[in-house]
Design a protein around this motif. Structure first.
Motif, PDB file in Angstrom:
ATOM      1  N   ARG A 186       1.078  -1.365  -0.375  1.00  3.42           N
ATOM      2  CA  ARG A 186      -0.446   0.069  -0.037  1.00  3.42           C
ATOM      3  C   ARG A 186       0.693   1.192   0.181  1.00  3.42           C
ATOM      4  NH1 ARG A 186      -5.310  -0.285   0.269  1.00  3.42           N
ATOM      5  NH2 ARG A 186      -5.568   1.479   1.360  1.00  3.42           N
ATOM      6  N   LEU A 187       2.490   0.901   1.006  1.00  2.00           N
ATOM      7  CA  LEU A 187       2.729   2.385   0.428  1.00  2.00           C
ATOM      8  C   LEU A 187       3.325   2.545  -0.956  1.00  2.00           C
ATOM      9  CD1 LEU A 187       5.237   2.198   3.970  1.00  2.00           C
ATOM     10  CD2 LEU A 187       3.431   3.328   3.243  1.00  2.00           C
ATOM     11  N   ASN A 188       3.531   1.488  -1.709  1.00  2.00           N
ATOM     12  CA  ASN A 188       3.845   1.183  -3.005  1.00  2.00           C
ATOM     13  C   ASN A 188       2.798   2.129  -3.661  1.00  2.00           C
ATOM     14  OD1 ASN A 188       6.303   1.037  -3.906  1.00  2.00           O
ATOM     15  ND2 ASN A 188       5.442  -1.380  -2.973  1.00  2.00           N
ATOM     16  N   GLU A 189       1.040   2.349  -3.311  1.00  2.00           N
ATOM     17  CA  GLU A 189       0.613   3.235  -4.000  1.00  2.00           C
ATOM     18  C   GLU A 189       0.822   4.710  -3.898  1.00  2.00           C
ATOM     19  OE1 GLU A 189      -3.189   1.088  -2.994  1.00  2.00           O
ATOM     20  OE2 GLU A 189      -2.399  -0.902  -3.691  1.00  2.00           O
ATOM     21  N   GLN A 190       0.933   4.800  -2.871  1.00  2.00           N
ATOM     22  CA  GLN A 190       1.119   6.549  -2.142  1.00  2.00           C
ATOM     23  C   GLN A 190       2.132   7.378  -3.517  1.00  2.00           C
ATOM     24  OE1 GLN A 190       1.065   7.373   2.194  1.00  2.00           O
ATOM     25  NE2 GLN A 190       0.107   5.284   2.733  1.00  2.00           N
ATOM     26  N   LYS A 191       1.599   8.073  -3.800  1.00  2.00           N
ATOM     27  CA  LYS A 191       2.428   9.014  -5.163  1.00  2.00           C
ATOM     28  C   LYS A 191       2.152  10.287  -4.455  1.00  2.00           C
ATOM     29  CE  LYS A 191       3.192   5.528  -7.623  1.00  2.00           C
ATOM     30  NZ  LYS A 191       4.132   4.576  -7.708  1.00  2.00           N
ATOM     31  N   PHE A 192       2.682  11.065  -5.023  1.00  2.00           N
ATOM     32  CA  PHE A 192       3.380  12.344  -4.520  1.00  2.00           C
ATOM     33  C   PHE A 192       3.601  13.059  -5.988  1.00  2.00           C
ATOM     34  CE2 PHE A 192       4.660  10.507  -0.417  1.00  2.00           C
ATOM     35  CZ  PHE A 192       3.468  10.795   0.121  1.00  2.00           C
ATOM     36  N   ASP A 193       3.383  14.704  -6.202  1.00  2.00           N
ATOM     37  CA  ASP A 193       3.228  14.810  -6.905  1.00  2.00           C
ATOM     38  C   ASP A 193       4.777  16.116  -7.541  1.00  2.00           C
ATOM     39  OD1 ASP A 193       0.745  15.017  -8.077  1.00  2.00           O
ATOM     40  OD2 ASP A 193      -0.357  16.918  -6.949  1.00  2.00           O
ATOM     41  N   THR A 194       5.717  16.049  -6.768  1.00  2.00           N
ATOM     42  CA  THR A 194       6.854  16.381  -6.766  1.00  2.00           C
ATOM     43  C   THR A 194       7.850  15.076  -6.127  1.00  2.00           C
ATOM     44  OG1 THR A 194       7.096  17.142  -4.526  1.00  2.00           O
ATOM     45  CG2 THR A 194       6.013  18.329  -7.006  1.00  2.00           C
ATOM     46  N   ASP A 195       8.854  15.343  -5.999  1.00  2.00           N
ATOM     47  CA  ASP A 195      10.630  14.925  -5.897  1.00  2.00           C
ATOM     48  C   ASP A 195      10.213  14.499  -4.710  1.00  2.00           C
ATOM     49  OD1 ASP A 195      12.243  13.346  -5.845  1.00  2.00           O
ATOM     50  OD2 ASP A 195      14.090  14.508  -6.172  1.00  2.00           O
ATOM     51  N   TYR A 196       9.740  13.432  -3.791  1.00  2.00           N
ATOM     52  CA  TYR A 196       9.506  13.958  -2.476  1.00  2.00           C
ATOM     53  C   TYR A 196      10.643  13.202  -1.894  1.00  2.00           C
ATOM     54  CZ  TYR A 196       6.454  14.893   1.778  1.00  2.00           C
ATOM     55  OH  TYR A 196       6.340  15.470   2.726  1.00  2.00           O
ATOM     56  N   GLN A 197      11.154  13.665  -0.834  1.00  2.00           N
ATOM     57  CA  GLN A 197      12.733  12.793  -0.158  1.00  2.00           C
ATOM     58  C   GLN A 197      11.733  12.724   1.565  1.00  2.00           C
ATOM     59  OE1 GLN A 197      15.465  12.822  -1.312  1.00  2.00           O
ATOM     60  NE2 GLN A 197      14.016  13.777  -3.008  1.00  2.00           N
ATOM     61  N   VAL A 198      10.941  12.246   1.568  1.00  2.00           N
ATOM     62  CA  VAL A 198       9.859  11.804   3.567  1.00  2.00           C
ATOM     63  C   VAL A 198      10.478   9.981   2.787  1.00  2.00           C
ATOM     64  CG1 VAL A 198       8.400  11.252   4.544  1.00  2.00           C
ATOM     65  CG2 VAL A 198       9.298  13.788   3.867  1.00  2.00           C
ATOM     66  N   LYS A 199      10.983   9.768   3.513  1.00  2.00           N
ATOM     67  CA  LYS A 199      10.878   8.243   3.560  1.00  2.00           C
ATOM     68  C   LYS A 199       9.805   7.881   4.438  1.00  2.00           C
ATOM     69  CE  LYS A 199      16.140   8.533   3.938  1.00  2.00           C
ATOM     70  NZ  LYS A 199      17.138   7.545   5.009  1.00  2.00           N
ATOM     71  N   LEU A 200       9.002   6.816   3.338  1.00  2.00           N
ATOM     72  CA  LEU A 200       7.556   5.791   4.126  1.00  2.00           C
ATOM     73  C   LEU A 200       7.645   5.098   4.208  1.00  2.00           C
ATOM     74  CD1 LEU A 200       4.778   6.847   1.286  1.00  2.00           C
ATOM     75  CD2 LEU A 200       5.508   7.917   3.454  1.00  2.00           C
ATOM     76  N   LEU A 201       7.432   4.464   5.764  1.00  2.00           N
ATOM     77  CA  LEU A 201       8.102   3.586   6.292  1.00  2.00           C
ATOM     78  C   LEU A 201       6.722   2.244   6.698  1.00  2.00           C
ATOM     79  CD1 LEU A 201      11.063   4.265   8.177  1.00  2.00           C
ATOM     80  CD2 LEU A 201      11.199   3.118   6.060  1.00  2.00           C
ATOM     81  N   ALA A 202       6.468   1.032   6.303  1.00  2.00           N
ATOM     82  CA  ALA A 202       5.441  -0.088   7.285  1.00  2.00           C
ATOM     83  C   ALA A 202       5.698  -0.741   8.637  1.00  2.00           C
ATOM     84  CB  ALA A 202       5.525  -0.569   5.638  1.00  2.00           C
TER      85      ALA A 202
END
Length: 210
Positions: A109-125
């Motif tokens: 589900r993390l892979n489904e979260q897309k951002f409009d710009t180059d985003y440096q925040v690291k998503l973790l499950a």
């Protein structure tokens, strides 16, 4: 006699036998018992969007950290908060910080979260809710709200083994030094109210000066 009774009571309250167990899931967001300033982070593992296990303490040891707990990619308030951190990510990076965002979502589900710009925040499950519970942020949704959420999104929400109740984190934000000590924390039981990214930037800046 009264002083003696008070002394005994203080001994009982301060005894390790009665130490606070933050891993217990609270019955409401108002009753969570989050970790506070000056306390060390727990030794827990998380997962990257690629499913790789990572140790939180190892991540934090590499860089001072701003860490967010959010409810999931399905939550519009969480997505708005994550998007808002784009306004300060370069400033935080200039101070040497990384930004970690943790949710109970699965790596898929993390892979489904897309951002409009180059985003440096690291998503973790944290699909097993280990970090959410260790930080003292976990609570059960009421049964009526659970039914509404499942009618809305189906069975995407986190539960504990053998328990059908939905468990969510109270949204929270932390500033952590490289020793894993909490320098600043913001926890609000109202999931609609999130910390201002500029406040987190200034808290992070002050922590660097210590």
């Amino acid at each position: 006699m009264r002083l003696r009774q008070l002394f005994v009571l203080l001994l009982i309250v301060s005894s390790p036998l009665y130490a606070l167990d933050r891993t217990q899931v609270a019955d409401s967001p108002e009753n969570v018992t989050p970790l506070l300033n000056g306390q060390p982070i727990p030794d827990v593992s998380l997962q990257t969007p690629q499913g790789k296990n990572v140790r939180l303490r190892d991540l934090v040891a590499a860089k001072p950290t701003v860490m967010l707990f959010y409810r999931g990619g399905w939550c519009p308030y969480c997505n708005a908060q994550l998007a808002g951190f784009q306004d300060v990510e370069m400033q935080l990076s200039a101070l040497g910080y990384q930004v970690l965002a943790v949710s109970p979502d699965s790596p898929e589900r993390l892979n489904e979260q897309k951002f409009d710009t180059d985003y440096q925040v690291k998503l973790l499950a944290d699909p097993g809710l280990d970090a959410v519970r260790a930080f003292g942020l976990a609570y059960y949704l009421p049964d009526d709200v659970t039914a509404k959420y499942r009618d809305w999104k189906g069975n995407i929400f986190p539960t504990l083994p053998g328990d059908n109740r939905i468990v969510l984190p109270v949204p929270a934000a932390y500033v952590l030094d490289q020793q894993g000590i909490i320098q600043f924390q913001y926890v609000n039981p109202n999931y609609k109210v999130r910390v201002d990214p500029q406040l987190m930037y200034h808290a992070a800046k002050q922590a660097i000066k210590k």
